[in-house]
Write an enzyme that holds these catalytic residues in place. Structure first.
Site, PDB file in Angstrom:
ATOM      1  N   LYS A  33       0.835  -1.220   0.000  1.00 34.64           N
ATOM      2  CA  LYS A  33       0.000   0.000   0.000  1.00 34.64           C
ATOM      3  C   LYS A  33       0.860   1.256   0.000  1.00 34.64           C
ATOM      4  O   LYS A  33       0.483   2.266  -0.589  1.00 34.64           O
ATOM      5  CB  LYS A  33      -0.957   0.002   1.186  1.00 34.64           C
ATOM      6  CG  LYS A  33      -1.968  -1.130   1.102  1.00 34.64           C
ATOM      7  CD  LYS A  33      -3.399  -0.680   1.200  1.00 34.64           C
ATOM      8  CE  LYS A  33      -4.278  -1.776   0.617  1.00 34.64           C
ATOM      9  NZ  LYS A  33      -5.653  -1.746   0.947  1.00 34.64           N
ATOM     10  N   LYS A  72     -10.154  -4.671  -4.882  1.00 34.94           N
ATOM     11  CA  LYS A  72     -11.121  -3.635  -5.217  1.00 34.94           C
ATOM     12  C   LYS A  72     -10.453  -2.286  -5.392  1.00 34.94           C
ATOM     13  O   LYS A  72     -11.054  -1.367  -5.900  1.00 34.94           O
ATOM     14  CB  LYS A  72     -12.270  -3.580  -4.222  1.00 34.94           C
ATOM     15  CG  LYS A  72     -11.947  -3.587  -2.746  1.00 34.94           C
ATOM     16  CD  LYS A  72     -13.262  -3.708  -1.988  1.00 34.94           C
ATOM     17  CE  LYS A  72     -13.131  -4.394  -0.653  1.00 34.94           C
ATOM     18  NZ  LYS A  72     -12.373  -3.648   0.339  1.00 34.94           N
ATOM     19  N   LYS A 100      -3.320 -10.463  -6.524  1.00 39.61           N
ATOM     20  CA  LYS A 100      -4.671 -10.819  -6.087  1.00 39.61           C
ATOM     21  C   LYS A 100      -5.722  -9.862  -6.663  1.00 39.61           C
ATOM     22  O   LYS A 100      -5.434  -8.688  -6.910  1.00 39.61           O
ATOM     23  CB  LYS A 100      -4.764 -10.867  -4.563  1.00 39.61           C
ATOM     24  CG  LYS A 100      -4.715  -9.524  -3.882  1.00 39.61           C
ATOM     25  CD  LYS A 100      -5.177  -9.613  -2.438  1.00 39.61           C
ATOM     26  CE  LYS A 100      -5.439  -8.204  -1.916  1.00 39.61           C
ATOM     27  NZ  LYS A 100      -6.442  -8.042  -0.949  1.00 39.61           N
TER      28      LYS A 100
HETATM   29  P1  ATP Z   1      -8.163  -3.705  -1.137  1.00 36.50           P
HETATM   30  O1  ATP Z   1      -7.623  -4.378  -2.333  1.00 36.50           O
HETATM   31  O2  ATP Z   1      -8.877  -2.440  -1.389  1.00 36.50           O
HETATM   32  O3  ATP Z   1      -7.185  -3.649  -0.001  1.00 36.50           O
HETATM   33  P2  ATP Z   1      -9.538  -6.097  -0.859  1.00 36.50           P
HETATM   34  O4  ATP Z   1     -10.230  -6.304  -2.123  1.00 36.50           O
HETATM   35  O5  ATP Z   1      -8.295  -6.847  -0.543  1.00 36.50           O
HETATM   36  O6  ATP Z   1      -9.319  -4.588  -0.640  1.00 36.50           O
HETATM   37  P3  ATP Z   1     -10.472  -6.306   1.820  1.00 36.50           P
HETATM   38  O7  ATP Z   1     -11.519  -5.466   2.409  1.00 36.50           O
HETATM   39  O8  ATP Z   1      -9.087  -5.929   2.186  1.00 36.50           O
HETATM   40  O9  ATP Z   1     -10.598  -6.389   0.265  1.00 36.50           O
HETATM   41  O10 ATP Z   1     -10.695  -7.836   2.169  1.00 36.50           O
HETATM   42  C1  ATP Z   1     -11.877  -8.402   2.642  1.00 36.50           C
HETATM   43  C2  ATP Z   1     -11.736  -9.902   2.752  1.00 36.50           C
HETATM   44  O11 ATP Z   1     -11.658 -10.461   1.446  1.00 36.50           O
HETATM   45  C3  ATP Z   1     -10.471 -10.373   3.483  1.00 36.50           C
HETATM   46  O12 ATP Z   1     -10.772 -11.506   4.256  1.00 36.50           O
HETATM   47  C4  ATP Z   1      -9.531 -10.738   2.370  1.00 36.50           C
HETATM   48  O13 ATP Z   1      -8.618 -11.718   2.769  1.00 36.50           O
HETATM   49  C5  ATP Z   1     -10.502 -11.276   1.327  1.00 36.50           C
HETATM   50  N1  ATP Z   1      -9.968 -11.083  -0.009  1.00 36.50           N
HETATM   51  C6  ATP Z   1      -9.695  -9.912  -0.598  1.00 36.50           C
HETATM   52  N2  ATP Z   1      -9.234 -10.098  -1.836  1.00 36.50           N
HETATM   53  C7  ATP Z   1      -9.211 -11.442  -2.030  1.00 36.50           C
HETATM   54  C8  ATP Z   1      -8.826 -12.266  -3.116  1.00 36.50           C
HETATM   55  N3  ATP Z   1      -8.384 -11.747  -4.230  1.00 36.50           N
HETATM   56  N4  ATP Z   1      -8.940 -13.605  -2.978  1.00 36.50           N
HETATM   57  C9  ATP Z   1      -9.404 -14.141  -1.842  1.00 36.50           C
HETATM   58  N5  ATP Z   1      -9.789 -13.412  -0.776  1.00 36.50           N
HETATM   59  C10 ATP Z   1      -9.695 -12.083  -0.859  1.00 36.50           C
END
Ligand code: ATP
Ligand code: LTN
Length: 332
Positions: free
Chosen positions: A115, A200, A197
């Site tokens: 980040k 969002k 990964k």
């Molecule tokens: P950002 O990318 O904005 O940091 P994010 O998409 O990673 O956000 P979070 O709010 O950080 O979303 O994560 C919410 C939940 O979803 C967490 O338990 C995280 O481990 C899971 N998660 C997020 N992205 C993935 C992914 N690509 N595959 C599996 N699990 C995910």
């Protein structure tokens, strides 16, 4: 039947719309676990502001995540759904835990490094101490299990270390939590780059399938999705893109990647992508129907979040009372 009945806690940041990675890596598991566990599911808005948010969008996104929790199948009669900032104890415990956490531990966090690179114009102290607030979220509730995607394992391990150190310094107080990570779907990769990964906050929406994408958008994103060289539809270390797409297919169809490979034997990329798109659309459409009904009743969500915060505060306040006493803060 033998149930393991334990308290679990997890959270999602209201930074943007939720995507398939959030569902397959986390929420799908949360829905299963609600049957057998005492669960608290939080919308972690204070974590979201470690990256700049437009204030008018943050509140809207927070409500939207709550609506999506319900549309994905979380049952407010069984689980506690609440917003992090509604329970002030999170920030209070985070401050105390900051004093138990070492700088070096935070410097090792890979999410911070990622980040900080992504947001080099705003590497704020909150971004650095983000995992301490997450530890506070978990430890406030005597949480035993934390269902998360693989990317959060390091943070949960840090929460364990912080809790162990706190207990060592101040006496047995905090429950030591464990990460609960599903084997499949723990890391859904980006459609445009299968080495990172699905996220969002990715620079382009072609990286993810949002839970609110319409059928046409889903089809177009999957058509554009990166594939590997070769013609066979197979998974494996040298096929990161296909492995990812096959995993999504298998998880949504409740089958295995192996079975999916057999199903697509002799078929080409176009047929595979088209069937995958049908599968995703068949999953999303009923979810979006439920979402529409939930959105039409804003009062219901407000009630759920108010009740959730009230129930959460009861547990959090009791933990804080113990923590304050252990640390030696004067009671009046
Ligand atoms: P950002 O990318 O904005 O940091 P994010 O998409 O990673 O956000 P979070 O709010 O950080 O979303 O994560 C919410 C939940 O979803 C967490 O338990 C995280 O481990 C899971 N998660 C997020 N992205 C993935 C992914 N690509 N595959 C599996 N699990 C995910
Ligand atoms: N850091 C997590 C979100 C999060 C969380 C938590 C998850 C904040 N607090 C407590 C589990 C338990 C993320 O980025 N996905």
């Amino acid at each position: 039947m033998c149930y393991v009945y334990m308290r679990i806690f997890s959270g999602i940041q209201p930074t943007n719309i939720l995507h398939l990675g959030n569902y397959l890596g986390a929420i799908q598991n949360w829905v299963r676990l609600q049957e057998t566990h005492e669960a608290l599911y939080c919308i972690v808005d204070l974590h979201a502001i470690t990256v700049r948010q437009k204030p008018e969008e943050l509140a809207q996104n927070t409500r939207r995540v709550a609506e999506l929790y319900l549309a994905c199948g979380l049952d407010p009669e069984r689980v506690t759904i609440f917003v992090q900032s509604h329970v002030r104890e999170h920030t209070e415990l985070a401050w105390i835990l900051n004093t138990v956490t070492k700088m070096g531990e935070l410097e090792r966090m890979t999410q911070f490094k990622d980040k900080a690179t992504q947001h080099s114009e705003n590497i704020n102290a909150g971004l650095f101490t983000y995992p301490v607030l997450m530890a506070a979220d978990i430890l406030l509730y005597g949480t035993e299990g934390v269902p998360v995607g693989d990317d959060q394992k390091q943070h949960v391990e840090l929460a364990r270390n912080i809790a162990e150190r706190f207990n060592k310094w101040f006496g047995e107080t905090l429950v030591i939590p464990k990460p609960l990570i599903q084997e499949e779907g723990a890391r859904i990769m980006g459609l445009d780059d299968p080495t990172k990964k699905m996220s969002k906050s990715a620079p382009t929406p072609n990286n993810y399938i949002a839970l609110t994408d319409d059928a046409e958008t889903v089809r177009s994103k999957l058509k554009r999705a990166v594939t590997d060289s070769g013609t066979e539809i197979v998974s494996g270390a040298t096929k990161p893109a296909l492995t990812n797409l096959l995993t999504i297919y298998a998880l949504l169809r409740n089958t295995t990647v192996k079975a999916a490979e057999s199903h697509f034997e002799g078929k080409g990329y176009a047929a595979f992508k088209s069937e995958l798109a049908d599968t995703v659309v068949d999953f999303l459409m009923p979810l979006q129907e439920r979402l529409k009904k939930i959105e039409a009743n804003p009062k219901t969500i407000e009630k759920i979040l108010k009740k959730g915060a009230k129930d959460a505060v009861k547990i959090a306040a009791a933990t804080m009372e113990k923590v304050r006493e252990r640390v030696g803060l004067l009671a009046i």
